[in-house]
Design a protein around this motif. Structure first.
Motif, PDB file in Angstrom:
ATOM      1  N   ASN A  50      55.592  43.973  23.300  1.00 27.92           N
ATOM      2  CA  ASN A  50      56.555  45.039  23.032  1.00 27.92           C
ATOM      3  C   ASN A  50      57.075  45.571  24.366  1.00 27.92           C
ATOM      4  O   ASN A  50      56.838  46.716  24.753  1.00 27.92           O
ATOM      5  N   LYS A  51      57.801  44.708  25.049  1.00 23.40           N
ATOM      6  CA  LYS A  51      58.326  45.045  26.368  1.00 23.40           C
ATOM      7  C   LYS A  51      59.696  44.407  26.539  1.00 23.40           C
ATOM      8  O   LYS A  51      60.087  43.523  25.786  1.00 23.40           O
ATOM      9  N   LYS A  52      60.400  44.858  27.568  1.00 25.59           N
ATOM     10  CA  LYS A  52      61.707  44.302  27.864  1.00 25.59           C
ATOM     11  C   LYS A  52      61.601  42.817  28.199  1.00 25.59           C
ATOM     12  O   LYS A  52      60.557  42.329  28.619  1.00 25.59           O
ATOM     13  N   CYS A  53      62.724  42.129  28.023  1.00 21.64           N
ATOM     14  CA  CYS A  53      62.847  40.757  28.503  1.00 21.64           C
ATOM     15  C   CYS A  53      62.462  40.720  29.980  1.00 21.64           C
ATOM     16  O   CYS A  53      62.801  41.628  30.746  1.00 21.64           O
ATOM     17  N   PHE A  54      61.756  39.672  30.400  1.00 19.29           N
ATOM     18  CA  PHE A  54      61.251  39.667  31.775  1.00 19.29           C
ATOM     19  C   PHE A  54      62.371  39.549  32.810  1.00 19.29           C
ATOM     20  O   PHE A  54      62.150  39.766  33.995  1.00 19.29           O
ATOM     21  N   GLU A 103      56.260  39.195  33.625  1.00 12.82           N
ATOM     22  CA  GLU A 103      57.026  38.127  34.250  1.00 12.82           C
ATOM     23  C   GLU A 103      56.189  36.904  34.581  1.00 12.82           C
ATOM     24  O   GLU A 103      56.741  35.857  34.931  1.00 12.82           O
ATOM     25  N   THR A 104      54.864  37.030  34.501  1.00 15.94           N
ATOM     26  CA  THR A 104      53.984  35.915  34.848  1.00 15.94           C
ATOM     27  C   THR A 104      52.809  35.867  33.876  1.00 15.94           C
ATOM     28  O   THR A 104      52.605  36.788  33.068  1.00 15.94           O
ATOM     29  N   LEU A 105      52.021  34.828  33.984  1.00 11.59           N
ATOM     30  CA  LEU A 105      50.815  34.701  33.160  1.00 11.59           C
ATOM     31  C   LEU A 105      49.712  35.558  33.781  1.00 11.59           C
ATOM     32  O   LEU A 105      48.775  35.060  34.400  1.00 11.59           O
ATOM     33  N   ASN A 106      49.833  36.877  33.600  1.00 11.56           N
ATOM     34  CA  ASN A 106      48.820  37.785  34.133  1.00 11.56           C
ATOM     35  C   ASN A 106      47.762  38.064  33.067  1.00 11.56           C
ATOM     36  O   ASN A 106      47.789  37.506  31.970  1.00 11.56           O
ATOM     37  N   SER A 107      46.823  38.938  33.392  1.00 10.38           N
ATOM     38  CA  SER A 107      45.711  39.207  32.470  1.00 10.38           C
ATOM     39  C   SER A 107      46.201  39.812  31.159  1.00 10.38           C
ATOM     40  O   SER A 107      45.653  39.532  30.083  1.00 10.38           O
ATOM     41  N   GLU A 108      47.246  40.633  31.225  1.00 14.31           N
ATOM     42  CA  GLU A 108      47.788  41.241  30.008  1.00 14.31           C
ATOM     43  C   GLU A 108      48.395  40.173  29.099  1.00 14.31           C
ATOM     44  O   GLU A 108      48.218  40.205  27.872  1.00 14.31           O
ATOM     45  N   ALA A 109      49.096  39.221  29.706  1.00 14.79           N
ATOM     46  CA  ALA A 109      49.686  38.137  28.928  1.00 14.79           C
ATOM     47  C   ALA A 109      48.599  37.279  28.288  1.00 14.79           C
ATOM     48  O   ALA A 109      48.696  36.894  27.113  1.00 14.79           O
ATOM     49  N   THR A 169      59.514  36.420  18.444  1.00 14.94           N
ATOM     50  CA  THR A 169      60.879  36.945  18.478  1.00 14.94           C
ATOM     51  C   THR A 169      61.247  37.593  19.808  1.00 14.94           C
ATOM     52  O   THR A 169      62.342  38.147  19.931  1.00 14.94           O
ATOM     53  N   ASP A 170      60.359  37.541  20.800  1.00 20.09           N
ATOM     54  CA  ASP A 170      60.698  38.065  22.126  1.00 20.09           C
ATOM     55  C   ASP A 170      61.977  37.395  22.625  1.00 20.09           C
ATOM     56  O   ASP A 170      62.193  36.202  22.417  1.00 20.09           O
ATOM     57  N   GLU A 171      62.803  38.166  23.351  1.00 15.82           N
ATOM     58  CA  GLU A 171      64.080  37.634  23.828  1.00 15.82           C
ATOM     59  C   GLU A 171      63.868  36.409  24.706  1.00 15.82           C
ATOM     60  O   GLU A 171      64.633  35.444  24.640  1.00 15.82           O
ATOM     61  N   ALA A 172      62.855  36.462  25.552  1.00 15.24           N
ATOM     62  CA  ALA A 172      62.532  35.322  26.417  1.00 15.24           C
ATOM     63  C   ALA A 172      61.098  35.474  26.900  1.00 15.24           C
ATOM     64  O   ALA A 172      60.700  36.555  27.333  1.00 15.24           O
ATOM     65  N   ILE A 173      60.340  34.400  26.820  1.00 17.39           N
ATOM     66  CA  ILE A 173      58.953  34.392  27.286  1.00 17.39           C
ATOM     67  C   ILE A 173      58.864  33.430  28.461  1.00 17.39           C
ATOM     68  O   ILE A 173      59.352  32.297  28.393  1.00 17.39           O
ATOM     69  N   GLU A 174      58.252  33.872  29.532  1.00 21.91           N
ATOM     70  CA  GLU A 174      58.172  33.077  30.762  1.00 21.91           C
ATOM     71  C   GLU A 174      57.431  31.761  30.501  1.00 21.91           C
ATOM     72  O   GLU A 174      56.504  31.694  29.687  1.00 21.91           O
ATOM     73  N   SER A 175      57.845  30.705  31.188  1.00 26.34           N
ATOM     74  CA  SER A 175      57.373  29.342  30.902  1.00 26.34           C
ATOM     75  C   SER A 175      55.858  29.196  30.981  1.00 26.34           C
ATOM     76  O   SER A 175      55.232  28.564  30.112  1.00 26.34           O
ATOM     77  N   ASP A 176      55.223  29.761  32.007  1.00 28.42           N
ATOM     78  CA  ASP A 176      53.772  29.606  32.152  1.00 28.42           C
ATOM     79  C   ASP A 176      53.023  30.210  30.959  1.00 28.42           C
ATOM     80  O   ASP A 176      51.961  29.709  30.568  1.00 28.42           O
ATOM     81  N   ILE A 177      53.579  31.268  30.392  1.00 28.12           N
ATOM     82  CA  ILE A 177      52.951  31.883  29.220  1.00 28.12           C
ATOM     83  C   ILE A 177      53.062  30.948  28.016  1.00 28.12           C
ATOM     84  O   ILE A 177      52.115  30.800  27.237  1.00 28.12           O
ATOM     85  N   ARG A 214      61.693  31.668  22.271  1.00 31.37           N
ATOM     86  CA  ARG A 214      62.850  31.676  23.164  1.00 31.37           C
ATOM     87  C   ARG A 214      62.364  31.826  24.602  1.00 31.37           C
ATOM     88  O   ARG A 214      61.380  32.519  24.861  1.00 31.37           O
ATOM     89  N   THR A 215      63.075  31.188  25.522  1.00 33.80           N
ATOM     90  CA  THR A 215      62.716  31.277  26.935  1.00 33.80           C
ATOM     91  C   THR A 215      63.983  31.143  27.773  1.00 33.80           C
ATOM     92  O   THR A 215      65.100  31.234  27.246  1.00 33.80           O
ATOM     93  N   ARG A 216      63.815  30.910  29.067  1.00 32.00           N
ATOM     94  CA  ARG A 216      64.937  30.710  29.981  1.00 32.00           C
ATOM     95  C   ARG A 216      64.798  29.337  30.635  1.00 32.00           C
ATOM     96  O   ARG A 216      63.689  28.826  30.793  1.00 32.00           O
ATOM     97  N   PHE A 217      65.918  28.740  30.994  1.00 30.16           N
ATOM     98  CA  PHE A 217      65.860  27.458  31.694  1.00 30.16           C
ATOM     99  C   PHE A 217      65.096  27.641  32.999  1.00 30.16           C
ATOM    100  O   PHE A 217      65.329  28.594  33.745  1.00 30.16           O
TER     101      PHE A 217
END
Length: 646
Positions: free
Chosen positions: A249-253, A273-279, A302-310, A330-333
């Motif tokens: 429940n956070k903004k797009c990274f 924005e990264t695969l941190n402990s919270e992720a 349904t997150d707008e974009a999830i970082e690739s490592d996650i 959904r993610t980003r190129f």
């Protein structure tokens, strides 16, 4: 006495699913069910006659609908209950749109659309909206008034919570609230924004005087910045249990795109924005949830974009725990999406992955502030090909007509997606014209983009805000851009014949995009249905075809003297030879979907007189045509267990 709480769903886009429970009334379903009921369609037909709005062709369609009401209703239900079959979707859209078009000819206050629901015409300001709420002659007012008076769901001593999805539903929110307050004294009315379109900034509704006049409180306008909470909504897709919800429940990274208002619901600037402990904790919670709920076979993040490592960590976790499931995200190129990582995602059950492509033109991407680096068209293409090779449906979102975008720059993006549509098995896209949204950077700082906003400051509109583009260069007009986006969508089904889209009505292409019909099918099926559609027709009536059980699309008998029938779904005529016309009518009248095609044919063959060999050959040729035109059809089955074995 403590008040009870009840929920109400406003009229919205077309649906055949009734979501009502003891504490939740799905007015959206009830309204559409009313509009297409046999009784109400008869009323529309009668009013068309009184107002001299009927042509001979329109009268034929009305009679066709009423005479085949039961069969048509079942076809529509089947179309929404089984994986996407484009020709039957076209058929349903044509039939329902015909009724809607006739209603729009009669109602000058509201506009009716399968795609956008029921909207007031020409309302811009708060004062105009109040006027519509007091017009007791509109169909919507009459329906809601009768429903609230006669339905046992409505009682005094109640806290009503209204849920909606799209911004044009504001009038329904207010009309329901006003009617409730005129009928009951001990109630409150709240609006819940949890289902509201995530693309729109609804915060300005709080500043509309008429909104505050009828609404006592609001819920979920802002989303608290939290994680590690499992808040999935369970549903059924093609009869299979599926869930959808956010990972964070956070903004797009990234949250910096100039055109976007999607992050307005989050007041905190927290991102992951990264695969941190919270992720990791959030992913682990979801994996545990799926392990403990083995009935779930699909899930959508349904997150707008999830970082690739996650995403890679999700895939590894699903594989490690041996969870057999299909999932969508959904993610980003990113350069991290190598062929090896694409294989990992596919192995874990990923079926569809969405990307905000928007444009492939470097200047436009920089102007949009789409990313902090430029990823080349070649790199994007490689990612799409790698995903396609491993069986993952890549889904690209496009924006055409961004301020200052020239025709040449727009064409660069158009050529790119068309090329990949034809080369790839599973590539899809959603082509959208640019909409200026309240809450976006371009709305807040129009001078940075060389535009002037001309929408009234008192306008209730939240999206598609009117503006003037002062930049130089040859650009597509708004109308041209909309036409291009519809033609692009039409290519998905019609390929090189996309200019024939007018046969189905331009709204069809908006309909299949907004209803997610195409995406849901391709995300959850092993085979690409659009390749199957372009296979050659059956050449002969084989034994394999004869032993099947088919359902039958009703035909329109356009001209009895010429023995001419019309197939509404394929827009094709069927001519029946005089020798077999009577037998064909008997076949249609006595057809049963519960027995094989051969048994249905054998029932009428006994009545053939004269040269039976020649007549049966003609009849078999006609039956083969009905199969190839999908007049005789079978529902496409969704075998999820077979997919999960792959």
């Amino acid at each position: 006495m403590e008040r009870i709480k009840k929920y109400i769903r406003t009229p919205s886009i077309y649906t055949v699913k009734n979501g009502s429970t003891n504490s939740f009334l799905d007015i959206n379903y009830l309204l559409w069910n009313h509009l297409f009921s046999k009784k109400y369609v008869k009323d529309i037909f009668s009013n068309c006659k009184k107002q001299n709005l009927l042509t001979e062709a329109k009268e034929v369609i009305f009679k066709y609908y009423l005479e085949n009401y039961k069969e048509i209703s079942q076809i529509i239900k089947d179309t929404y209950s089984y994986p996407f079959e484009e020709q039957r979707m076209i058929y349903c859209f044509k039939v329902l749109s015909f009724i809607i078009d006739r209603l729009n000819e009669q109602d000058k206050i509201f506009s009716y659309s399968l795609i956008y629901g029921v909207s007031q015409r020409y309302v811009v300001t708060d004062d105009q909206l109040e006027k519509y709420l007091t017009d007791e002659n509109t169909m919507v007012y009459k329906f809601l008034n009768q429903l609230l008076l006669g339905h046992q769901f409505f009682t005094d001593n109640t806290n009503y919570v209204i849920k909606f999805e799209w911004e044009n539903e504001l009038i329904h929110v207010l009309m329901i609230a006003k009617l409730l307050k005129s009928m009951y004294t001990d109630i409150s009315v709240a609006v819940d924004f949890s289902l509201a379109d995530e693309q729109v900034d609804f915060s300005t509704w709080e500043m509309i005087p008429i909104f505050n006049k009828y609404i006592d409180s609001i819920y979920n306008l802002e989303i608290a910045s939290t994680s590690n909470n499992i808040n999935f909504i369970e549903s059924k897709l093609f009869g299979v249990t599926t869930v959808y919800g956010r990972l964070f429940n956070k903004k797009c990274f990234w949250h910096k795109c100039a055109y976007c208002a999607i992050n307005s619901q989050f007041k905190s600037n927290d991102t992951i924005e990264t695969l941190n402990s919270e992720a990791i904790d959030s992913v682990n919670n979801i994996v545990d949830y799926l392990k403990n709920n083995s009935c779930i076979k699909m899930f959508t993040l349904t997150d707008e974009a999830i970082e690739s490592d996650i995403l890679f960590y999700i895939a590894e976790s699903l594989i490690k725990e041996n969870i057999r499931i299909l999932w969508v995200c959904r993610t980003r190129f990113s350069s991290k999406l190598t062929k090896e990582k694409c294989e990992l995602l596919a192995k874990s059950g990923l079926r569809s992955i969405g990307f905000g492509l928007e444009s492939v033109n470097e200047r436009i991407i920089r102007l949009m502030n789409k990313r902090d680096y430029i990823i080349t068209k070649q790199a994007i293409s490689k990612i799409l090909f790698d995903l396609d090779d491993v069986g993952v449906n890549s889904y690209a979102y496009l924006i055409l007509g961004f301020p200052s975008e020239t025709k040449v720059e727009a064409q660069e993006t158009i050529d790119f997606v068309v090329e990949h549509l034809y080369k790839l098995r599973f590539f899809l896209f959603a082509a959208n014209p640019f909409y200026l949204m309240k809450g976006s950077e371009i709305y807040k700082y129009p001078e940075k983009f060389n535009i002037s906003i001309i929408e009234s400051a008192n306008s209730i509109f939240l999206s598609n805000i009117r503006y003037i583009d002062h930049s130089s260069g040859e650009k597509y007009t708004r109308e041209e851009t909309i036409k291009i986006t519809r033609e692009l969508t039409a290519r998905i089904i019609l390929r090189d014949n996309y200019r024939q889209q007018y046969l189905f009505g331009y709204g069809f292409w908006d309909f299949i995009q907004r209803s997610l019909s195409i995406r849901n099918h391709k995300a959850n099926n092993r085979d690409n249905p659009y390749w199957l559609r372009h296979n050659n027709d059956n050449k002969q009536l084989t034994k394999q075809l004869m032993i099947r059980k088919y359902k039958l699309i009703p035909l329109i008998n356009r001209n009895n003297a010429k023995h001419e029938f019309f197939n509404l779904q394929s827009h094709q005529y069927i001519f029946v030879d005089d020798d077999i016309y009577d037998i064909f009518l008997l076949f249609l009248k006595n057809y049963k979907k519960t027995i094989s095609l051969k048994e249905n044919i054998d029932k009428v063959m006994q009545f053939i007189q004269g040269n039976k060999i020649i007549k049966q050959a003609k009849f078999n040729t006609l039956i083969l045509k009905l199969i190839n035109q999908k007049v005789l059809y079978q529902n496409r089955k969704f075998c999820i267990e077979e997919i999960l074995k792959k």
